[in-house]
Design a protein around this motif. Structure first.
Motif, PDB file in Angstrom:
ATOM      1  N   TYR A  99       0.816  -1.202   0.000  1.00  0.00           N
ATOM      2  CA  TYR A  99       0.000   0.000   0.000  1.00  0.00           C
ATOM      3  C   TYR A  99       0.857   1.262   0.000  1.00  0.00           C
ATOM      4  O   TYR A  99       2.047   1.242   0.326  1.00  0.00           O
ATOM      5  CB  TYR A  99      -0.985   0.001   1.166  1.00  0.00           C
ATOM      6  N   ILE A 100       0.240   2.346  -0.421  1.00  0.00           N
ATOM      7  CA  ILE A 100       0.846   3.675  -0.406  1.00  0.00           C
ATOM      8  C   ILE A 100       0.485   4.314   0.928  1.00  0.00           C
ATOM      9  O   ILE A 100      -0.671   4.240   1.364  1.00  0.00           O
ATOM     10  CB  ILE A 100       0.314   4.524  -1.569  1.00  0.00           C
ATOM     11  N   THR A 101       1.457   4.954   1.585  1.00  0.00           N
ATOM     12  CA  THR A 101       1.205   5.501   2.908  1.00  0.00           C
ATOM     13  C   THR A 101       1.785   6.897   3.077  1.00  0.00           C
ATOM     14  O   THR A 101       2.896   7.181   2.585  1.00  0.00           O
ATOM     15  CB  THR A 101       1.779   4.576   4.001  1.00  0.00           C
ATOM     16  N   THR A 102       1.022   7.761   3.743  1.00  0.00           N
ATOM     17  CA  THR A 102       1.504   9.101   4.090  1.00  0.00           C
ATOM     18  C   THR A 102       2.351   9.072   5.359  1.00  0.00           C
ATOM     19  O   THR A 102       2.902  10.093   5.752  1.00  0.00           O
ATOM     20  CB  THR A 102       0.324  10.062   4.307  1.00  0.00           C
ATOM     21  N   MET A 103       2.433   7.904   5.998  1.00  0.00           N
ATOM     22  CA  MET A 103       3.215   7.745   7.224  1.00  0.00           C
ATOM     23  C   MET A 103       4.225   6.615   7.021  1.00  0.00           C
ATOM     24  O   MET A 103       4.298   5.668   7.784  1.00  0.00           O
ATOM     25  CB  MET A 103       2.284   7.468   8.411  1.00  0.00           C
ATOM     26  N   PHE A 104       5.004   6.749   5.972  1.00  0.00           N
ATOM     27  CA  PHE A 104       5.931   5.702   5.561  1.00  0.00           C
ATOM     28  C   PHE A 104       6.899   5.323   6.678  1.00  0.00           C
ATOM     29  O   PHE A 104       7.030   4.152   7.038  1.00  0.00           O
ATOM     30  CB  PHE A 104       6.708   6.177   4.323  1.00  0.00           C
ATOM     31  N   ASP A 105       7.584   6.310   7.257  1.00  0.00           N
ATOM     32  CA  ASP A 105       8.577   6.017   8.292  1.00  0.00           C
ATOM     33  C   ASP A 105       7.938   5.337   9.499  1.00  0.00           C
ATOM     34  O   ASP A 105       8.481   4.364  10.047  1.00  0.00           O
ATOM     35  CB  ASP A 105       9.282   7.302   8.738  1.00  0.00           C
ATOM     36  N   GLU A 106       6.780   5.846   9.917  1.00  0.00           N
ATOM     37  CA  GLU A 106       6.106   5.280  11.080  1.00  0.00           C
ATOM     38  C   GLU A 106       5.601   3.868  10.811  1.00  0.00           C
ATOM     39  O   GLU A 106       5.679   2.996  11.672  1.00  0.00           O
ATOM     40  CB  GLU A 106       4.937   6.181  11.495  1.00  0.00           C
ATOM     41  N   ASP A 107       5.081   3.650   9.593  1.00  0.00           N
ATOM     42  CA  ASP A 107       4.591   2.309   9.250  1.00  0.00           C
ATOM     43  C   ASP A 107       5.735   1.297   9.166  1.00  0.00           C
ATOM     44  O   ASP A 107       5.613   0.164   9.648  1.00  0.00           O
ATOM     45  CB  ASP A 107       3.821   2.349   7.934  1.00  0.00           C
ATOM     46  N   VAL A 108       6.843   1.696   8.552  1.00  0.00           N
ATOM     47  CA  VAL A 108       7.996   0.791   8.497  1.00  0.00           C
ATOM     48  C   VAL A 108       8.437   0.425   9.907  1.00  0.00           C
ATOM     49  O   VAL A 108       8.712  -0.744  10.214  1.00  0.00           O
ATOM     50  CB  VAL A 108       9.158   1.431   7.712  1.00  0.00           C
ATOM     51  N   ALA A 109       8.501   1.407  10.789  1.00  0.00           N
ATOM     52  CA  ALA A 109       8.908   1.144  12.176  1.00  0.00           C
ATOM     53  C   ALA A 109       7.933   0.200  12.864  1.00  0.00           C
ATOM     54  O   ALA A 109       8.343  -0.691  13.621  1.00  0.00           O
ATOM     55  CB  ALA A 109       9.022   2.456  12.943  1.00  0.00           C
ATOM     56  N   PHE A 110       6.641   0.374  12.611  1.00  0.00           N
ATOM     57  CA  PHE A 110       5.639  -0.491  13.231  1.00  0.00           C
ATOM     58  C   PHE A 110       5.887  -1.954  12.877  1.00  0.00           C
ATOM     59  O   PHE A 110       5.899  -2.831  13.750  1.00  0.00           O
ATOM     60  CB  PHE A 110       4.240  -0.071  12.771  1.00  0.00           C
ATOM     61  N   TYR A 111       6.082  -2.238  11.604  1.00  0.00           N
ATOM     62  CA  TYR A 111       6.266  -3.631  11.176  1.00  0.00           C
ATOM     63  C   TYR A 111       7.622  -4.189  11.602  1.00  0.00           C
ATOM     64  O   TYR A 111       7.716  -5.343  12.030  1.00  0.00           O
ATOM     65  CB  TYR A 111       6.112  -3.736   9.660  1.00  0.00           C
ATOM     66  N   THR A 112       8.671  -3.395  11.477  1.00  0.00           N
ATOM     67  CA  THR A 112      10.017  -3.930  11.719  1.00  0.00           C
ATOM     68  C   THR A 112      10.402  -3.956  13.188  1.00  0.00           C
ATOM     69  O   THR A 112      11.251  -4.756  13.583  1.00  0.00           O
ATOM     70  CB  THR A 112      11.064  -3.131  10.936  1.00  0.00           C
ATOM     71  N   GLN A 113       9.806  -3.108  14.011  1.00  0.00           N
ATOM     72  CA  GLN A 113      10.142  -3.100  15.431  1.00  0.00           C
ATOM     73  C   GLN A 113       9.328  -4.112  16.229  1.00  0.00           C
ATOM     74  O   GLN A 113       9.797  -4.625  17.243  1.00  0.00           O
ATOM     75  CB  GLN A 113       9.946  -1.700  16.013  1.00  0.00           C
ATOM     76  N   ASN A 114       8.113  -4.407  15.766  1.00  0.00           N
ATOM     77  CA  ASN A 114       7.246  -5.337  16.496  1.00  0.00           C
ATOM     78  C   ASN A 114       7.328  -6.771  15.977  1.00  0.00           C
ATOM     79  O   ASN A 114       7.122  -7.714  16.753  1.00  0.00           O
ATOM     80  CB  ASN A 114       5.788  -4.876  16.422  1.00  0.00           C
ATOM     81  N   PHE A 115       7.604  -6.934  14.681  1.00  0.00           N
ATOM     82  CA  PHE A 115       7.521  -8.248  14.044  1.00  0.00           C
ATOM     83  C   PHE A 115       8.816  -8.559  13.292  1.00  0.00           C
ATOM     84  O   PHE A 115       9.707  -7.724  13.184  1.00  0.00           O
ATOM     85  CB  PHE A 115       6.335  -8.294  13.073  1.00  0.00           C
ATOM     86  N   ASN A 116       8.899  -9.780  12.759  1.00  0.00           N
ATOM     87  CA  ASN A 116      10.096 -10.218  12.059  1.00  0.00           C
ATOM     88  C   ASN A 116      10.127  -9.796  10.593  1.00  0.00           C
ATOM     89  O   ASN A 116      10.636 -10.523   9.726  1.00  0.00           O
ATOM     90  CB  ASN A 116      10.269 -11.741  12.175  1.00  0.00           C
ATOM     91  N   PHE A 117       9.592  -8.616  10.286  1.00  0.00           N
ATOM     92  CA  PHE A 117       9.720  -8.045   8.952  1.00  0.00           C
ATOM     93  C   PHE A 117      11.113  -7.445   8.803  1.00  0.00           C
ATOM     94  O   PHE A 117      11.564  -6.683   9.671  1.00  0.00           O
ATOM     95  CB  PHE A 117       8.688  -6.945   8.723  1.00  0.00           C
TER      96      PHE A 117
END
Length: 348
Positions: free
Chosen positions: A184-202
Motif C-alpha cells: 500500500y501507499i502511505t503518508t506515514m511511511f517512516d512510522e509504518d515501516v517502524a511499526f512492522y520492523t520493530q514489532n515483528f520479524n519483517f
C-alpha cells in the motif's frame, strides 16, 4: 530501534524478542457487486472454498484454506480490510495481543481455518490480523492446473530433458497457489515501516530511495519486506510500502496498491493471461519481469477497481541476504522487460 535519519530506514535485524510470524495467509476486501467479482475470481484462478449471501471465501491449492475473503460492500464502495498473518507460536500470538491498540481476541472465520484472531492497525490505519490455531489444508504434492494436457520437462539449448514427448496445453484460468504479497501507499511511511520492523520479524529485502537534486538529501521511497525465518528461505517480499508521492490526497492516510497471487510457472501464467483476455478483461500491465523479487508478472483490474496480480518465479531470501539499497529510476526500476508501465501506475 528508532529512526536515526528522517526519511531513512535504519538497519533492521530480527531478534527473539520480536513477534515471529510464519507466513501471510489471506487478504480481505469488500466489493460493491460480489456476484460480478465472484465470476472474475473464478476466471482469475481461485477456487471457492465456501460462500454465503454476503461473503465469498476463495482459496488456492496451497496450505491455506482461504487466501482471499471477499465481502459485500455495505456502502456501494470498494474497501480493503487488510491482511492476515499466521503467528509462528502461541506465545507469539499472545505477545501480539499485548501490543498497544490490539483488539480483543475473536474467532478467525471457520472458512479461513478457524482458530483465534487479533487485529491491529499500523500508524497510517492499515489493518493487520494475526491468527493462531488455524486448520490447514494438506500440503500440495503437485500443482493444480486447468491448462495442462501434458507437460514434460523443459528443453534448453544445451540440456534436452524432454525427449519423444510433447508439451500440450489449453487456455484456462491460471490456478492460484497462494497469496504471495500485498502493499500500500502511505503518508506515514517512516512510522509504518517502524511499526512492522520493530514489532515483528519483517526485514527489508530491498529499499529504493529518491534524491533531492538541490540538497542531495536521500529519502527512502519504497521498501520490499520479507518475514525473516533465519536460515530458512522465504519470499523476497510479503509486504511492500510505498511513500505517498507529491500530490497524494493527504486526507487519505493510505491507499491499497495491489495484492499478488502465485501461480506455478511461466506457461501457466501466460495461458491464464490469454484466457482472461478471451473473457473480455483488460490487463493493466504485463506480462513482464520485475527487478526486485524477479517475479514474472501480469496485473489486472478486478470489476471493483482493485489491482490484482499473478506472479511466477519469485526470489527467495534468508538471513544471509543483506538489505539492498538503490536509487529509484522511476518506473524503470520496476521491470527489466515487458510493456511500458502505464503512466498512472497500477495502484488500486
Amino acid at each position: 530501534m528508532t529512526q536515526t535519519l528522517p526519511g531513512r530506514i535504519p538497519p533492521v535485524f530480527n531478534s527473539p524478542d520480536k513477534i515471529q510470524l510464519a507466513r501471510l495467509s489471506y487478504v480481505h476486501a469488500s466489493h460493491p457487486d460480489l456476484d460480478t467479482f465472484s465470476t472474475f475470481a473464478l476466471d482469475f484462478g481461485f477456487v471457492i472454498e465456501s460462500k454465503d449471501a454476503d461473503n465469498l471465501y476463495l482459496r488456492g491449492y496451497g496450505r491455506d484454506k482461504c487466501c482471499y475473503v471477499a465481502t459485500r460492500s455495505q456502502d456501494g464502495e470498494k474497501h480493503f480490510h487488510g491482511a492476515a498473518y499466521l503467528a509462528k507460536t502461541e506465545s507469539d500470538f499472545r505477545k501480539t495481543c499485548q501490543l498497544p491498540g490490539a483488539s480483543p481476541v475473536s474467532e478467525n472465520p471457520p472458512a479461513c481455518g478457524g482458530g483465534s484472531r487479533v487485529t491491529l492497525s499500523s500508524p497510517s490505519g492499515t489493518v493487520m490480523h494475526v491468527v493462531w490455531g488455524a486448520e490447514e489444508r494438506p500440503a500440495p504434492v503437485k500443482p493444480e492446473s486447468s491448462t495442462e494436457i501434458h507437460k514434460g520437462g523443459f528443453n534448453t539449448a544445451l540440456q534436452k530433458t524432454r525427449k519423444g514427448e510433447f508439451q500440450r496445453f489449453k487456455l484456462g484460468p491460471a490456478m492460484v497457489h497462494k497469496l504471495g504479497h500485498y502493499g500500500y501507499i502511505t503518508t506515514m511511511f517512516d512510522e509504518d515501516v517502524a511499526f512492522y520492523t520493530q514489532n515483528f520479524n519483517f526485514v527489508p529485502s530491498d529499499v529504493l530511495y529518491e534524491t533531492d537534486e538541490s540538497s542531495g538529501t536521500e529519502t527512502d521511497a519504497l521498501t520490499f519486506m520479507h518475514l525473516d525465518q533465519g536460515a530458512e528461505y522465504s519470499d523476497h517480499h510479503t509486504l511492500f510500502l510505498n511513500r505517498a508521492p507529491p500530490g497524494f490526497d493527504t486526507s487519505v492516510r493510505n491507499r491499497m496498491h495491489h495484492c499478488s497471487f502465485e501461480v506455478e510457472d511461466f506457461d501457466t501464467q501466460l495461458l491464464g493471461h490469454e484466457y482472461l483476455l478471451t473473457r473480455g478483461y483488460t490487463p493493466i500491465w504485463g506480462v513482464g519481469r520485475h527487478i526486485y523479487g524477479s517475479q514474472i508478472f501480469d496485473y489486472w483490474r478486478d470489476p471493483s477497481g482493485f489491482a490484482i496480480e499473478h506472479y511466477a518465479d519469485g526470489d527467495l531470501v534468508n538471513a544471509e541476504n543483506p538489505t539492498g539499497r538503490e536509487k529509484s529510476d522511476g518506473p524503470a526500476s520496476m521491470y527489466i522487460w515487458g510493456p511500458v508501465r502505464p503512466a498512472g501506475g497500477v495502484a488500486s
